[in-house]
Design a protein around this motif. Structure first.
Motif, PDB file in Angstrom:
ATOM      1  N   GLY A  33       0.822  -1.241  -0.159  1.00  7.48           N
ATOM      2  CA  GLY A  33      -0.121   0.005   0.132  1.00  7.48           C
ATOM      3  C   GLY A  33       0.611   1.283   0.043  1.00  7.48           C
ATOM      4  O   GLY A  33       0.196   2.218  -0.421  1.00  7.48           O
ATOM      5  N   MET A  34       2.091   1.340   0.397  1.00  8.97           N
ATOM      6  CA  MET A  34       2.889   2.396   0.225  1.00  8.97           C
ATOM      7  C   MET A  34       3.429   3.003  -1.081  1.00  8.97           C
ATOM      8  O   MET A  34       3.843   3.708  -1.416  1.00  8.97           O
ATOM      9  CB  MET A  34       4.308   2.128   1.231  1.00  8.97           C
ATOM     10  CG  MET A  34       3.797   2.099   2.381  1.00  8.97           C
ATOM     11  SD  MET A  34       2.944   3.381   3.333  1.00  8.97           S
ATOM     12  CE  MET A  34       4.216   4.839   3.070  1.00  8.97           C
ATOM     13  N   GLY A  35       3.309   1.872  -2.160  1.00 11.06           N
ATOM     14  CA  GLY A  35       3.596   2.146  -3.552  1.00 11.06           C
ATOM     15  C   GLY A  35       4.970   2.312  -3.922  1.00 11.06           C
ATOM     16  O   GLY A  35       5.582   3.013  -4.899  1.00 11.06           O
ATOM     17  N   LEU A  36       6.023   1.529  -3.298  1.00 12.52           N
ATOM     18  CA  LEU A  36       7.350   1.642  -3.265  1.00 12.52           C
ATOM     19  C   LEU A  36       7.599   1.022  -4.792  1.00 12.52           C
ATOM     20  O   LEU A  36       8.781   1.500  -5.478  1.00 12.52           O
ATOM     21  CB  LEU A  36       8.280   0.931  -2.417  1.00 12.52           C
ATOM     22  CG  LEU A  36       8.551   1.552  -0.990  1.00 12.52           C
ATOM     23  CD1 LEU A  36       9.556   0.755  -0.259  1.00 12.52           C
ATOM     24  CD2 LEU A  36       8.898   2.907  -1.441  1.00 12.52           C
ATOM     25  N   ASN A  37       6.775   0.300  -5.316  1.00 17.42           N
ATOM     26  CA  ASN A  37       6.861  -0.276  -6.704  1.00 17.42           C
ATOM     27  C   ASN A  37       7.147   0.979  -7.790  1.00 17.42           C
ATOM     28  O   ASN A  37       7.825   1.181  -8.630  1.00 17.42           O
ATOM     29  CB  ASN A  37       5.777  -1.353  -7.101  1.00 17.42           C
ATOM     30  CG  ASN A  37       4.603  -0.663  -7.073  1.00 17.42           C
ATOM     31  OD1 ASN A  37       4.226   0.164  -5.896  1.00 17.42           O
ATOM     32  ND2 ASN A  37       3.733  -1.106  -7.934  1.00 17.42           N
ATOM     33  N   ALA A  38       6.211   1.894  -7.563  1.00 18.29           N
ATOM     34  CA  ALA A  38       6.283   3.262  -8.404  1.00 18.29           C
ATOM     35  C   ALA A  38       7.544   4.016  -8.322  1.00 18.29           C
ATOM     36  O   ALA A  38       8.109   4.376  -9.243  1.00 18.29           O
ATOM     37  CB  ALA A  38       5.018   4.156  -8.112  1.00 18.29           C
ATOM     38  N   ILE A  39       8.090   3.980  -6.992  1.00 20.74           N
ATOM     39  CA  ILE A  39       9.467   4.723  -6.815  1.00 20.74           C
ATOM     40  C   ILE A  39      10.548   3.837  -7.397  1.00 20.74           C
ATOM     41  O   ILE A  39      11.377   4.259  -7.988  1.00 20.74           O
ATOM     42  CB  ILE A  39       9.638   4.984  -5.403  1.00 20.74           C
ATOM     43  CG1 ILE A  39       8.720   5.867  -4.633  1.00 20.74           C
ATOM     44  CG2 ILE A  39      11.093   5.361  -5.198  1.00 20.74           C
ATOM     45  CD1 ILE A  39       8.847   6.086  -3.211  1.00 20.74           C
ATOM     46  N   VAL A  40      10.508   2.630  -7.521  1.00 15.23           N
ATOM     47  CA  VAL A  40      11.394   1.758  -8.250  1.00 15.23           C
ATOM     48  C   VAL A  40      11.100   1.641  -9.843  1.00 15.23           C
ATOM     49  O   VAL A  40      12.316   1.858 -10.185  1.00 15.23           O
ATOM     50  CB  VAL A  40      11.255   0.072  -7.621  1.00 15.23           C
ATOM     51  CG1 VAL A  40      12.067  -0.863  -8.756  1.00 15.23           C
ATOM     52  CG2 VAL A  40      11.129  -0.117  -6.253  1.00 15.23           C
ATOM     53  N   GLU A  41      10.118   1.945 -10.331  1.00 11.96           N
ATOM     54  CA  GLU A  41      10.040   2.230 -11.561  1.00 11.96           C
ATOM     55  C   GLU A  41      10.573   3.565 -11.972  1.00 11.96           C
ATOM     56  O   GLU A  41      11.102   3.735 -13.047  1.00 11.96           O
ATOM     57  CB  GLU A  41       8.390   1.861 -11.888  1.00 11.96           C
ATOM     58  CG  GLU A  41       7.958   0.720 -11.829  1.00 11.96           C
ATOM     59  CD  GLU A  41       6.366   0.622 -12.023  1.00 11.96           C
ATOM     60  OE1 GLU A  41       5.953   1.782 -12.408  1.00 11.96           O
ATOM     61  OE2 GLU A  41       5.641  -0.362 -12.028  1.00 11.96           O
ATOM     62  N   GLN A  42      10.352   4.549 -11.326  1.00 11.59           N
ATOM     63  CA  GLN A  42      10.971   5.560 -11.582  1.00 11.59           C
ATOM     64  C   GLN A  42      12.491   5.677 -11.628  1.00 11.59           C
ATOM     65  O   GLN A  42      13.042   6.393 -12.100  1.00 11.59           O
ATOM     66  CB  GLN A  42      10.499   6.835 -10.417  1.00 11.59           C
ATOM     67  CG  GLN A  42      10.919   8.199 -10.740  1.00 11.59           C
ATOM     68  CD  GLN A  42       9.955   8.647 -11.976  1.00 11.59           C
ATOM     69  OE1 GLN A  42       9.017   8.236 -12.287  1.00 11.59           O
ATOM     70  NE2 GLN A  42      10.849   9.468 -13.028  1.00 11.59           N
ATOM     71  N   LEU A  43      12.900   5.108 -10.566  1.00 12.44           N
ATOM     72  CA  LEU A  43      14.683   4.759 -10.472  1.00 12.44           C
ATOM     73  C   LEU A  43      15.023   4.258 -11.558  1.00 12.44           C
ATOM     74  O   LEU A  43      16.054   4.582 -12.316  1.00 12.44           O
ATOM     75  CB  LEU A  43      15.050   4.196  -9.129  1.00 12.44           C
ATOM     76  CG  LEU A  43      14.821   4.978  -8.055  1.00 12.44           C
ATOM     77  CD1 LEU A  43      15.173   4.271  -6.729  1.00 12.44           C
ATOM     78  CD2 LEU A  43      15.738   6.428  -7.915  1.00 12.44           C
ATOM     79  N   MET A  44      14.210   3.273 -12.190  1.00 19.44           N
ATOM     80  CA  MET A  44      14.671   2.409 -13.368  1.00 19.44           C
ATOM     81  C   MET A  44      14.763   3.303 -14.613  1.00 19.44           C
ATOM     82  O   MET A  44      15.394   2.986 -15.390  1.00 19.44           O
ATOM     83  CB  MET A  44      13.893   1.144 -13.381  1.00 19.44           C
ATOM     84  CG  MET A  44      14.074   0.131 -12.267  1.00 19.44           C
ATOM     85  SD  MET A  44      15.656  -0.429 -12.159  1.00 19.44           S
ATOM     86  CE  MET A  44      16.108  -1.400 -13.433  1.00 19.44           C
TER      87      MET A  44
END
Length: 455
Positions: A442-453
């Motif tokens: 629920g914290m949405g860290l996957n979106a941050i990972v995608e941005q870093l990629m």
């Protein structure tokens, strides 16, 4: 799917005159009208949106029939099966289909590691049997019957992941699926807000035995005392896995960034899994035990573990365009699981610095602040030199770490400051550095990972 329209009608006890339509073969089943293909049975579920309102779309996509529980009349020419509850009808159909196709069911639950264990188990069993497993996170009262109704005709071993966040949910899933083998990966703190304590979580996970065959196998972690009083009266074969005094016991030989090698008691064979971490070896012990139960030769078990494919966002290694390595484990989190990941990450070799990006662990109840703060015991500036914390609950960990980490090596961001967090990471890390990212989904860290990629 080996089902006909009339078969489905009898299985769900449809209340209308379904024999007014000639019988025909159903090609599949979907509850999302966008996924319908020609010949499918449509299951209009009632949720935030009423699936019945998408019947026109379903027919246009090729639906040949539909369950129906709405007061609104269905399209006149469409064969329908009227039921009081379309979800229950899908569940009843799944029960019928299991009895018809007779695969052996393996059920897996736990506070962490369910999906990885499912993936490992499927890879091991696939060495000798036709297998099918839960896709993605389809592990609840909708996803589990959906999985059953999507297994290929030739399936011999069906591996079902069972999730929960309240008591009695796994009881229902186990009773529906009737497994021969069941495994509990670990007892953590996930959903403790709903279940009151780790003991409450242990009791909820033990619901997996509700439908377990009396002649079946139950696998539990050897190092979990909360399960001991819950297994005393069970008729099933009970085996343990772990590191001490376990039926299937491991000793790690080597741990690298992208693989871990270990041996088990009673064997000279070296097993290797393509993921890091002692906690993943525990998951592999379950897969080994299940392979042994089905008499798969050890060399095939070894081969299956060595080549298994991990579901996305579970302990996944990624590399940014600049070369920074990211250990992404952002699907779920609880203190026990987060501590295990940090212990492993802290020992991984790197020529740069180790950076931990940790987000809130959700549904921990009134002791949430204390549980978040406890993670400090697994953070050492000599091992993990930079810590980036994200979310309201992580403020408790931040306050503890202020006395442990130099100010310039400790960073805190609220959930509203996601873009600032990304900017901080972009300026903080170098190509030779290594990042671990862990939080509840629920914290949405996957979106941050995608941005870093991308950056």
């Amino acid at each position: 799917m080996k089902l006909t329209f009339w078969e489905a009608a009898e299985a769900v006890k449809a209340t209308n005159d379904w024999k007014q339509w000639a019988d025909f073969t159903l090609t599949g089943l979907e509850f999302d009208s966008r996924l319908i293909t020609s010949g499918n049975l449509f299951v209009p579920l009632k949720g935030a949106n009423d699936g019945h309102s998408f019947i026109t779309s379903a027919v246009e996509k090729g639906a040949s029939a539909s369950f129906w529980s709405s007061e609104v009349e269905p399209p006149a020419a469409l064969p329908v099966l009227k039921v009081s509850d379309t979800l229950k009808a899908m569940q009843d159909l799944a029960v019928y289909y299991l009895k018809k196709m007779t695969p052996t069911v393996i059920a897996i639950t736990g506070s962490n590691g369910k999906t990885t264990t499912k993936d490992m188990t499927e890879a091991v069993l696939a060495q000798q049997f036709n297998t099918y497993k839960t896709q993605g996170n389809y592990n609840n009262d909708i996803g589990l019957p959906y999985t059953i109704l999507h297994m290929p005709d030739e399936t011999e071993k069906l591996i079902l992941e069972m999730g929960m966040d309240h008591a009695h949910e796994i009881d229902f899933l186990s009773t529906l699926a009737r497994p021969e083998v069941a495994a509990i990966t670990m007892i953590g703190e996930a959903h403790i807000e709903n279940l009151g304590s780790r003991a409450g979580i242990a009791a909820a996970k033990m619901e997996i035995t509700a439908g377990l065959s009396a002649q079946g196998l139950l696998l539990i972690p050897a190092e979990e005392p909360l399960l001991v009083p819950l297994i005393k009266e069970l008729p099933q074969t009970i085996q343990t896995f772990g590191w001490q005094q376990a039926d299937c016991q491991a000793e790690i030989e080597s741990e690298q960034k992208e693989q871990t090698s270990f041996k088990i008691n009673g064997s000279d064979r070296l097993f290797t899994i393509p993921v890091p971490g002692k906690y993943n070896v525990g998951n592999a012990l379950i897969a080994i035990s299940i392979g042994r139960w089905f008499e798969i030769p050890e060399e095939k078990i070894q081969a299956g573990l060595a080549s298994f494919k991990l579901t996305k966002n579970r302990t996944e290694w990624l590399k940014t365009p600049q070369g920074t390595e990211i250990l992404s484990d952002v699907y779920n989190a609880n203190p026990t699981a987060m501590n295990l990941v940090l212990e492993s990450f802290a020992q991984m070799p790197t020529s740069g610095k180790r950076v931990a990006v940790l987000g809130d662990m959700l549904e921990l109840g009134p002791d949430s602040a204390k549980m978040h703060a406890s993670v400090s015991e697994h953070l050492n500036p000599n091992e993990i030199s930079e810590v980036v914390l994200y979310g309201t609950e992580m403020k408790a960990l931040f306050n503890v770490l202020k006395d442990k980490y130099p100010k310039e090596q400790l960073h805190y961001f609220t959930k509203e400051e996601k873009e600032l967090l990304i900017e901080q990471l972009q300026s903080l890390v170098n190509p030779e550095d290594m990042i671990v990212m862990k939080a509840s989904n629920g914290m949405g860290l996957n979106a941050i990972v995608e941005q870093l990629m991308k950056s």
